[in-house]
Every structure is written in structure tokens, then in C-alpha cells.
Design an enzyme around this catalytic site. Structure first.
Site, PDB file in Angstrom:
ATOM      1  CB  CYS A  38      -0.922   0.030   1.047  1.00 38.35           C
ATOM      2  SG  CYS A  38      -1.601  -1.605   1.729  1.00 38.35           S
ATOM      3  NE  ARG A  73       1.098  -9.156   5.198  1.00 38.27           N
ATOM      4  CZ  ARG A  73      -0.108  -8.967   4.599  1.00 38.27           C
ATOM      5  NH1 ARG A  73      -1.042  -9.801   5.224  1.00 38.27           N
ATOM      6  NH2 ARG A  73      -0.271  -8.055   3.759  1.00 38.27           N
ATOM      7  CD  GLN A 102      -1.278  -8.839  -0.196  1.00 38.80           C
ATOM      8  OE1 GLN A 102      -0.703  -7.767  -0.177  1.00 38.80           O
ATOM      9  NE2 GLN A 102      -2.216  -8.819   0.734  1.00 38.80           N
ATOM     10  CG  ASP A 109      -2.112  -4.982  -2.797  1.00 39.39           C
ATOM     11  OD1 ASP A 109      -3.348  -4.952  -2.570  1.00 39.39           O
ATOM     12  OD2 ASP A 109      -1.319  -4.790  -2.074  1.00 39.39           O
ATOM     13  CG  HIS A 140      -3.954   0.101  -2.952  1.00 36.88           C
ATOM     14  ND1 HIS A 140      -2.845  -0.654  -3.180  1.00 36.88           N
ATOM     15  CD2 HIS A 140      -4.033  -0.328  -1.538  1.00 36.88           C
ATOM     16  CE1 HIS A 140      -2.548  -1.292  -2.291  1.00 36.88           C
ATOM     17  NE2 HIS A 140      -3.071  -1.293  -1.193  1.00 36.88           N
ATOM     18  CE  LYS A 180     -12.176  -7.434   7.532  1.00 35.40           C
ATOM     19  NZ  LYS A 180     -11.234  -8.432   7.341  1.00 35.40           N
ATOM     20  CG  HIS A 187      -6.352  -1.349   1.248  1.00 33.05           C
ATOM     21  ND1 HIS A 187      -5.009  -1.177   1.149  1.00 33.05           N
ATOM     22  CD2 HIS A 187      -6.732  -0.659   2.078  1.00 33.05           C
ATOM     23  CE1 HIS A 187      -4.789  -0.540   2.171  1.00 33.05           C
ATOM     24  NE2 HIS A 187      -5.857   0.053   2.657  1.00 33.05           N
TER      25      HIS A 187
HETATM   26 ZN   LIG Z   1      -3.490  -1.793   0.648  1.00 30.96          ZN
END
Ligand SMILES: [Zn+2]
Ligand SMILES: [Zn+2]
Length: 581
Positions: free
Chosen positions: A279, A308, A326, A328, A330, A410, A456
Site C-alpha cells: 500500500c 510477514r 498478493q 493487490d 488500490h 470491508k 484496498h
Molecule cells: Zn493495500
């Protein structure tokens, strides 16, 4: 009847049974867990300063313990709670070194115990009233394992016995059956047998390597994402694997997620962090230019690899790892654009999951927790938008009230695999934290600075976990469009090798992945091997096939489906690719 109380009570009863069978046993802890319970024991021979000769427990000992438990249950023994002084407790547990350690660490001057028959345990409860409440046919001891005292590998290893328990016999039977099925499709075993991925202690725990066949599947998934997202106006980014620690301090990750982050790396005089999320990089890209309302929505996508920390005890194949990628993205938009963007996300997410064979799912909407970033107004608007979209798409969902992350409401979509197990995949999360901390802005119609909304989202979640789920869902028999090796060609004799080669190049020209199996082995042995490798189509070519420009087709799960012209076979499989069959 509270099933957790039953599970916890069964843990005590199991401990009592073990104590009768193995006098001198030392007890660790025994909680209720998902689907059942466990208890940790140090058996006499494993305990320091106690001379004993009994060896450790194994699976073969479980029926004996189970039988003893049933005897105790039939006695209808009451669970009696007592609050006693620590001093008194130390006397009761004078031979129990682990319990003594627990007593020392507990706050206050008193502790509670539960007595069941002759067995007394240090315990907060709650428990059932009496063992008579337990139906003898609703529990089973399932396995033993080694477990370090307090999960710390510097401590002694204890023996853990696991049991499962349900409210009804039917539920227990269903669970045990599912377990057998689950073992058959364990992606760790299949991944090794089908050469899909590698986990190697010397490489590092929780750091999977995609082997060539797994990599083929990953590339198909990535191409699919790339193509679909690009057509929806996403822009792709590549960001580094480490970033200056100050960036993570500014984003708040350093404070909020410290226990999941790795220690910073010193480079020159600065500290850097292995990235746990993509992010902040995307936010920096957004902020690198002045953005106008005319540019919004802006959608940045990245297949971003993040790291992580997970405790070694919870690592599991591909589904729980320390480094993963991911899918991912945004989305940065105005408040008027939110509803349309969220709708597109949910719609596209579900379609994508369907393409991969997941037609069932549960949807969860998580709302504002007590502590939150951003304004109440922003939260309400975002939550309303999420609800509006789910309503508009006529999707059923459960509300997890107050279960949202602190930075925004979310939607989570959990897919159900062929065994009915739930897996978290898609997540769509509003963020009121980063736009504040990084002062994100756009210029509105009137030339005024405004704060945009930020979402996200990940559709598949982690590619590694998704792949693990995919392997188990299909038991390694991937649909034709995903199969790393789609077609094997087996020439009957050496005189057919040339024709096999022609066939293969014809198929390759049409974009199919095929292998010629011309090793010196019998045709039937090669077919068997192909079936074990779960190859969708095996083509056998001999004199007849060669003469008629045909192939004899064996389809996975169906066997020999006859001879057909090569062109007809190509038409057939082209259609299967289109239909993602
Ligand atoms: Zn994010
Ligand atoms: Zn207890």
C-alpha cells in the site's frame, strides 16, 4: 448445551484417564479448540527427576485412553469448582511442575480449580455440570503430537493428544469422513508428487518455491489477471521488496502490525523494512503527481510479494507461509464513484472465482470497531455503499458487527472448496488511515483540494494460498485450461515417433502444452503414469492412427473415448479452453 464447555470438559476427562493409566504423568494445559480439544502431558519417562521406563504415547495408545474416558463419563462425575488460595494450590499441585509455574504467573492471591472425580485441575472453567451430559458417541481421540511447553522450543517437549467432539454423532461422523477426504487431497503431498512446488528447510521455513509445473499454472493465473484488469482500466506497478523504515512508521504499519514484521535491515546509516504490504508504495505513486477529479478513479494493480512473520508452529504448506504474492490493487476515487467501483469489484471477483471452479462462497461485511481512523461520516458512507452494492447484486451476506479493521469497513468473500471448507480469498477494504497520514488529495471541479476515498482489494488473496486451495479443490486434477501438462502423446512403436512429433508440433502451434512419451516402456505403463500425473488427455498413436491422420484419445476420468481425426480433437479442446472446462 455449549459445545465448547463439552470440549473443554473432555480435555479434563482425558487428563484424568491418562493419569489413571500413567501414574506420575505431569500436566501442561488442556484447552478446547476448533472442533475439539487437546491436553499436553509429560509422561513419566520424559519428566526430569522422575524415574520411569514407560516410553512416549503413540496412536496405538489412544483407544485405551478413550475407553478409560468412557468409563469415567459413565460414572456421571460432577465438575466441582473451588476458589482457593495460591498457597493451598501449591500444595495440591506440588508434584506438577508445570501447574506450579502457571500458579506463580497468575495474578491475584487466589486461583480456581475444578475437580472431576479424583482429578483436580487448575482451571478457570466454565465446564458442564457433570460428565453424564456427554454422549459417548460424539467424541474421538484423533492424534498425538509433540508440543513445546508454552510453544517455546527452549522448553521441554510435551506429548499432546488431540480429540474432536461435536454435539451429535452425525456431526462427528461427517467430520471424520471429511478428514479422510482432506488427507487424500492434502496439497503438501500432492504438490510433491505432481512436482508443483518445493518447501525446503535449507531454503527457509514458509518460503515456497514454485517448480516448473506449478509455475506454468501461476503464469496462467497471472496472465488472466493481467488481461482482465488491464481491460478494466487498471495500471500496473512494480515496487521494491524493501522500503525505508520511516515509510512504514508514517503509514502506521510499524506500530499496528509490529508482531508480523521482520527486524529492520541496516543499509548505510538507515533502517529498511522487508515489505509486509504494498500500500504505501502505491500511495507514494499517487502522490507523485497532482491529481485532478478528471483522472479519477485511479486503479493501481501489482502482483506484490510481501513478507510477514508467522510462528513456525502455524506454517502449513502453501496456505500459511512467510513470503507470498498478493494480487493487490488500490482504487482511489471520489465519493460519487465509490458505488460503481465497489460493484465492479464484487462482480468481477465472483466471476473470477467461478472461472477457477469455485461457485459457492460466503460473504461477510465487517463494520466499524470501537477504535477507528477517519471520520464517522466517512465510515457510514462507505458502509452504506458496501451494503447497497451487495443488495443491488442480490447477494446474501453476514454482518460482522464491529469486526472491521480499524482503518475502514470491508467485504470478505470466502470460497467453499469441494469439501465445503471455507477459504478467505477476496477482500475489499476501505481505508481512512493512509489518505490522512499521506495527505492524499485531488483537485475537484471548483479547483479545490479534496481527500479521495481509497479502497484496498485483493481478489485471489495470496497466490500461494490460492494455489494450495486449488490443488486440494481439484485433488491435483486441474481443469484442462490450467493443467501444466495438458496432453501426452504415446507412440506405440519406434516407427510412430515421427508421427507423434508431427502431432505434437501441430498441437503446440495451437497453443497446447504437450509432451511426447517415447521412453522404452510399455504403452500401458505410460498410460498408468499419465493417469497418476492427472494428465487431462493421453493420445496413443500407432499404424491405424498414422494412416488416418488421427489419434486415439484417452480422457482423464473417462478412459478411452475412441479414435478421432487430429483436427477434430483440436476443435474439441479449443472449445474446452474457451469454456474454461
Ligand atoms: Zn493495500
Ligand atoms: Zn480446564
Amino acid at each position: 448445551m455449549n459445545i465448547n464447555n463439552i470440549r473443554h470438559s473432555l480435555a479434563h476427562i482425558m487428563a484424568a484417564a491418562v493419569k489413571e493409566l500413567y501414574p506420575g504423568v505431569k500436566f501442561g494445559v488442556g484447552p478446547a479448540i476448533e472442533n475439539g480439544f487437546y491436553y499436553d502431558f509429560a509422561l513419566p519417562s520424559e519428566v526430569p527427576l522422575v524415574s520411569g521406563t514407560k516410553k512416549g504415547l503413540s496412536l496405538a495408545d489412544l483407544p485405551k485412553i478413550e475407553k478409560k474416558m468412557k468409563e469415567l463419563i459413565k460414572k456421571d462425575l460432577k465438575f466441582v469448582k473451588k476458589e482457593i488460595s495460591k498457597k493451598e494450590a501449591k500444595k495440591i499441585f506440588k508434584d506438577q511442575l508445570y501447574k506450579l509455574e502457571l500458579i506463580k504467573k497468575l495474578p491475584g492471591k487466589t486461583v480456581t480449580t475444578y475437580q472431576n472425580g479424583e482429578f483436580v485441575d487448575l482451571c478457570r472453567g466454565p465446564h458442564i455440570k457433570s460428565t453424564g451430559e456427554i454422549n459417548l458417541q460424539t467424541f474421538k481421540l484423533t492424534k498425538t503430537a509433540g508440543a513445546y511447553w508454552k510453544g517455546d522450543e527452549k522448553n521441554p517437549m510435551l506429548t499432546r493428544i488431540y480429540g474432536v467432539a461435536f454435539e451429535t454423532r452425525q456431526e462427528l461422523e461427517k467430520y471424520l469422513k471429511t478428514q479422510i477426504e482432506a488427507e487424500k487431497r492434502d496439497h503438501r503431498k500432492l504438490g510433491q508428487r505432481l512436482e508443483l512446488f518445493l518447501l525446503d528447510e535449507e531454503i527457509g521455513a514458509g518460503l515456497p518455491v514454485w517448480l516448473p509445473k506449478g509455475a506454468v499454472i501461476r503464469k496462467i493465473i497471472e496472465d488472466e489477471l493481467y488481461q482482465k484488469l488491464s481491460s478494466q482500466g487498471y495500471q500496473w506497478l512494480y515496487t521494491p521488496h524493501i522500503g525505508n523504515l520511516n515509510l512504514w512508521k508514517k503509514s502506521g504499519h510499524w506500530d499496528f502490525y509490529k508482531e508480523n514484521l521482520y527486524s529492520p535491515i541496516k543499509i548505510d546509516e538507515e533502517q529498511y523494512l522487508l515489505k509486509p504490504m504494498n500500500c504505501p508504495f502505491h500511495v507514494k505513486v499517487y502522490n507523485s503527481k497532482i491529481r485532478s477529479y478528471k483522472n479519477l478513479p485511479i486503479k493501481f494493480a501489482e502482483l506484490g510479494t510481501v513478507y510477514r512473520y508467522e510462528k513456525s508452529g502455524v506454517l502449513h504448506g502453501l496456505t500459511r507461509v512467510r513470503g507470498f504474492t498478493q494480487d493487490d490493487a488500490h482504487i482511489i476515487c471520489t465519493s460519487e464513484q465509490m458505488a460503481k467501483e465497489v460493484e465492479e469489484l464484487v462482480r468481477y471477483g465472483l466471476n473470477m472465482l467461478k472461472d477457477f471452479g469455485f461457485k459457492e462462497y460466503n460473504i461477510y461485511l465487517s463494520t466499524r470497531p470501537e477504535k477507528y481512523a477517519g471520520t464517522l461520516k466517512g465510515w457510514e458512507k462507505a458502509t452504506k455503499t458496501l451494503k447497497y452494492v451487495l443488495g443491488k447484486l442480490k447477494l446474501k451476506y453476514k454482518i460482522d458487527a464491529g469486526g472491521g479493521v480499524f482503518y475502514g469497513p470491508k467485504i470478505d468473500i470466502k470460497i467453499k472448496d469441494s469439501l465445503g471448507r471455507e477459504w478467505q480469498c477476496t477482500t475489499i477494504q476501505f481505508d481512512f488511515n493512509l489518505p490522512d497520514r499521506f495527505e492524499m488529495k485531488y483537485i475537484d471541479k471548483k479547483g479545490k483540494k479534496q481527500k479521495p476515498y481509497m479502497i484496498h482489494r485483493a481478489l485471489l488473496g495470496s497466490l500461494e494460498r490460492f494455489f494450495g486451495v486449488l490443488i486440494e479443490h481439484y485433488i491435483g486434477a486441474f481443469p484442462f485450461w490450467l493443467a501444466p501438462e495438458q496432453i501426452w502423446i504415446i507412440p506405440v512403436g519406434s516407427g510412430h515417433k515421427k508421427y507423434a512429433k508431427q502431432t505434437s508440433s501441430q498441437l503446440a502451434k495451437n497453443g497446447f502444452r504437450c509432451e511426447i512419451k517415447d521412453e522404452n516402456e510399455t504403452v500401458s505403463k505410460k498410460i498408468r503414469e499419465g493417469e497418476l500425473q492427472k494428465i487431462p488427455y493421453i493420445l496413443v498413436v500407432g499404424d491405424k492412427e498414422m494412416a488416418k491422420k488421427s489419434v486415439r484419445v484417452r480422457e482423464r476420468g473417462k478412459g478411452d473415448i475412441g479414435m478421432m481425426k487430429l483436427e477434430r480433437f483440436i476443435d474439441k479442446i479449443k472449445k474446452e479452453i474457451e469454456e474454461k472446462k
